[in-house]
Design a protein around this motif. Structure first.
Motif, PDB file in Angstrom:
ATOM      1  N   ARG A   1       0.467  -1.068   0.154  1.00 40.40           N
ATOM      2  CA  ARG A   1       0.143  -0.365   0.203  1.00 40.40           C
ATOM      3  C   ARG A   1       0.915   1.479  -0.001  1.00 40.40           C
ATOM      4  N   SER A   2       0.867   2.054  -0.901  1.00 41.74           N
ATOM      5  CA  SER A   2       1.479   3.385  -0.717  1.00 41.74           C
ATOM      6  C   SER A   2       0.219   4.689  -1.066  1.00 41.74           C
ATOM      7  N   LEU A   3       0.921   4.525   0.818  1.00 41.01           N
ATOM      8  CA  LEU A   3      -0.646   5.865   1.136  1.00 41.01           C
ATOM      9  C   LEU A   3      -0.206   7.757   1.308  1.00 41.01           C
ATOM     10  N   THR A   4      -0.369   8.720   1.492  1.00 36.63           N
ATOM     11  CA  THR A   4      -0.174   9.857   1.556  1.00 36.63           C
ATOM     12  C   THR A   4      -0.734  10.538   2.333  1.00 36.63           C
ATOM     13  N   GLY A   5      -0.856  11.053   3.766  1.00 35.65           N
ATOM     14  CA  GLY A   5      -1.741  11.930   4.063  1.00 35.65           C
ATOM     15  C   GLY A   5      -0.855  12.673   5.076  1.00 35.65           C
TER      16      GLY A   5
ATOM     17  N   VAL B   1       1.966   9.625  17.235  1.00 35.16           N
ATOM     18  CA  VAL B   1       2.972   8.910  16.157  1.00 35.16           C
ATOM     19  C   VAL B   1       2.732   8.314  18.314  1.00 35.16           C
ATOM     20  N   GLY B   2       2.750   6.631  17.978  1.00 28.31           N
ATOM     21  CA  GLY B   2       2.530   5.875  18.688  1.00 28.31           C
ATOM     22  C   GLY B   2       4.643   5.460  19.365  1.00 28.31           C
ATOM     23  N   SER B   3       4.047   4.373  20.673  1.00 23.40           N
ATOM     24  CA  SER B   3       5.371   3.481  20.335  1.00 23.40           C
ATOM     25  C   SER B   3       5.456   2.515  19.688  1.00 23.40           C
ATOM     26  N   GLN B   4       4.725   1.754  18.629  1.00 26.00           N
ATOM     27  CA  GLN B   4       4.299   0.645  17.896  1.00 26.00           C
ATOM     28  C   GLN B   4       4.053   0.726  16.565  1.00 26.00           C
ATOM     29  N   TRP B   5       3.683   2.188  16.387  1.00 29.73           N
ATOM     30  CA  TRP B   5       2.090   2.853  15.151  1.00 29.73           C
ATOM     31  C   TRP B   5       2.384   3.931  15.454  1.00 29.73           C
ATOM     32  N   ILE B   6       2.154   4.554  13.449  1.00 31.48           N
ATOM     33  CA  ILE B   6       1.531   6.272  13.667  1.00 31.48           C
ATOM     34  C   ILE B   6      -0.126   5.688  13.082  1.00 31.48           C
ATOM     35  N   ALA B   7      -0.455   7.167  12.930  1.00 28.82           N
ATOM     36  CA  ALA B   7      -2.164   8.225  12.444  1.00 28.82           C
ATOM     37  C   ALA B   7      -1.686   8.623  10.922  1.00 28.82           C
ATOM     38  N   LEU B   8      -2.529   8.363   9.908  1.00 25.33           N
ATOM     39  CA  LEU B   8      -2.348   9.160   9.443  1.00 25.33           C
ATOM     40  C   LEU B   8      -3.643   9.624   9.062  1.00 25.33           C
ATOM     41  N   ALA B   9      -3.972  10.600   8.584  1.00 26.83           N
ATOM     42  CA  ALA B   9      -5.439  11.687   7.960  1.00 26.83           C
ATOM     43  C   ALA B   9      -4.728  11.100   6.424  1.00 26.83           C
ATOM     44  N   VAL B  10      -5.924  10.428   5.900  1.00 29.10           N
ATOM     45  CA  VAL B  10      -5.981   9.956   4.359  1.00 29.10           C
ATOM     46  C   VAL B  10      -7.125  10.430   3.489  1.00 29.10           C
ATOM     47  N   GLU B  11      -7.487  11.851   3.124  1.00 32.12           N
ATOM     48  CA  GLU B  11      -8.275  11.861   2.718  1.00 32.12           C
ATOM     49  C   GLU B  11      -9.624  12.207   3.901  1.00 32.12           C
TER      50      GLU B  11
ATOM     51  N   ARG C   1     -10.668   9.968   5.564  1.00 29.70           N
ATOM     52  CA  ARG C   1     -10.459   8.723   6.693  1.00 29.70           C
ATOM     53  C   ARG C   1      -8.824   8.570   7.654  1.00 29.70           C
ATOM     54  N   SER C   2      -8.946   8.108   8.628  1.00 26.65           N
ATOM     55  CA  SER C   2      -7.328   7.525   9.539  1.00 26.65           C
ATOM     56  C   SER C   2      -7.118   5.962   8.982  1.00 26.65           C
ATOM     57  N   VAL C   3      -5.698   6.713   9.140  1.00 23.68           N
ATOM     58  CA  VAL C   3      -5.228   4.822   9.176  1.00 23.68           C
ATOM     59  C   VAL C   3      -3.870   4.989  10.230  1.00 23.68           C
ATOM     60  N   ILE C   4      -4.024   3.337  10.475  1.00 21.51           N
ATOM     61  CA  ILE C   4      -3.184   3.046  11.118  1.00 21.51           C
ATOM     62  C   ILE C   4      -2.523   2.518  10.793  1.00 21.51           C
ATOM     63  N   VAL C   5      -0.603   2.752  10.943  1.00 22.47           N
ATOM     64  CA  VAL C   5       0.091   1.959  10.101  1.00 22.47           C
ATOM     65  C   VAL C   5       1.583   1.336  11.135  1.00 22.47           C
ATOM     66  N   PRO C   6       0.992   0.028  11.876  1.00 23.61           N
ATOM     67  CA  PRO C   6       2.072  -0.155  12.829  1.00 23.61           C
ATOM     68  C   PRO C   6       3.843   0.189  12.123  1.00 23.61           C
ATOM     69  N   LEU C   7       4.626   0.267  13.129  1.00 21.76           N
ATOM     70  CA  LEU C   7       5.784   0.820  12.667  1.00 21.76           C
ATOM     71  C   LEU C   7       6.142  -1.067  12.045  1.00 21.76           C
TER      72      LEU C   7
ATOM     73  N   THR D   1      -1.807  -2.806   7.645  1.00 21.39           N
ATOM     74  CA  THR D   1      -2.794  -0.772   8.091  1.00 21.39           C
ATOM     75  C   THR D   1      -4.023  -1.160   8.142  1.00 21.39           C
ATOM     76  N   LEU D   2      -4.797  -0.014   9.216  1.00 19.45           N
ATOM     77  CA  LEU D   2      -6.208  -0.852   9.712  1.00 19.45           C
ATOM     78  C   LEU D   2      -6.907   0.824   8.533  1.00 19.45           C
ATOM     79  N   ASP D   3      -7.708   0.544   8.637  1.00 17.38           N
ATOM     80  CA  ASP D   3      -8.257   1.998   7.864  1.00 17.38           C
ATOM     81  C   ASP D   3      -9.254   2.046   8.957  1.00 17.38           C
ATOM     82  N   SER D   4     -10.295   3.533   8.908  1.00  9.72           N
ATOM     83  CA  SER D   4     -11.569   4.287   9.423  1.00  9.72           C
ATOM     84  C   SER D   4     -12.319   3.951   8.234  1.00  9.72           C
ATOM     85  N   VAL D   5     -13.400   2.809   8.614  1.00  7.88           N
ATOM     86  CA  VAL D   5     -14.497   3.328   7.465  1.00  7.88           C
ATOM     87  C   VAL D   5     -15.520   4.228   7.860  1.00  7.88           C
ATOM     88  N   ALA D   6     -15.886   5.191   6.775  1.00  5.49           N
ATOM     89  CA  ALA D   6     -16.770   5.990   7.461  1.00  5.49           C
ATOM     90  C   ALA D   6     -18.534   5.651   7.079  1.00  5.49           C
TER      91      ALA D   6
END
Length: 186
Positions: free
Chosen positions: A59-63, A68-78, A80-86, A178-183
């Motif tokens: 997956r290629s994401l830009t947001g 920033v957590g100790s094992q993950w980051i969260a991006l606002a992509v369009e 939705r929110s996306v959690i990406v484990p490091l 990754t884990l995306d929020s769903v509208a």
């Protein structure tokens, strides 16, 4: 006069050697300081800025980097929110030069499980992507253990009710790409 020129030349050489030694020391100290910067500090310095992420699942994401957590980051992509484990991050793009402080206190304790438990508590609909083979599952997180989650599969827009659950998947954290929020559909 020849002696003055000779002494001036020696002073110039000494000054040049001193300047070169100082410059070398500065470069070495800079390299030494940079060697102690962690990825988490680098990411913390990018909060609020656009970041590109390529995951191990392709997956290629830009947001906008929002958390920033100790094992993950969260991006606002369009929208939705996306959690990406490091552990899923393969490449980061567009990181600026800023460096944040090391995570401490509560931030240092916010592992992937903490973020997933918050989503479970909110009964948020998510799209869970696993890396190998690349697959997407839509549902609601039912339970979060120490190193796994249970995802109740529901149709997009359906609430998490026993009658709406098609299946429950148990997914190890190590498998999450990754884990995306769903509208929600209203």
């Amino acid at each position: 006069m020849r002696w003055d020129a000779l002494f001036h030349d020696l002073e110039s050489q000494l000054q040049a050697a001193t300047d070169a030694r100082q410059e070398s020391e500065i470069r070495e100290r800079t390299r030494s300081e940079q060697s102690r910067v962690t990825l988490m500090q680098r990411l913390a310095g990018q909060a609020g800025r656009p970041v590109g992420v390529l995951t191990r699942g392709g997956r290629s994401l830009t947001g906008i980097l929002t958390n920033v957590g100790s094992q993950w980051i969260a991006l606002a992509v369009e929208e939705r929110s996306v959690i990406v484990p490091l552990s899923s991050v393969q490449v980061l793009r567009s990181l600026g030069r800023s460096v944040g402080q090391p995570l401490s206190g509560i931030e240092a304790k916010l592992g992937l499980g903490s973020a997933l438990r918050a989503l479970s508590r909110d009964r948020a609909q998510v799209a869970l992507w696993v890396a190998s083979p690349v697959s997407r599952y839509a549902g609601v997180i039912d339970r979060v253990g120490a190193d796994f989650l249970d995802l109740g599969l529901v149709a997009p827009g359906d609430e998490r009710r026993a009658a709406n659950i098609r299946e429950v998947l148990t997914v190890p954290f190590a498998s999450i790409d990754t884990l995306d929020s769903v509208a929600r559909t209203e």
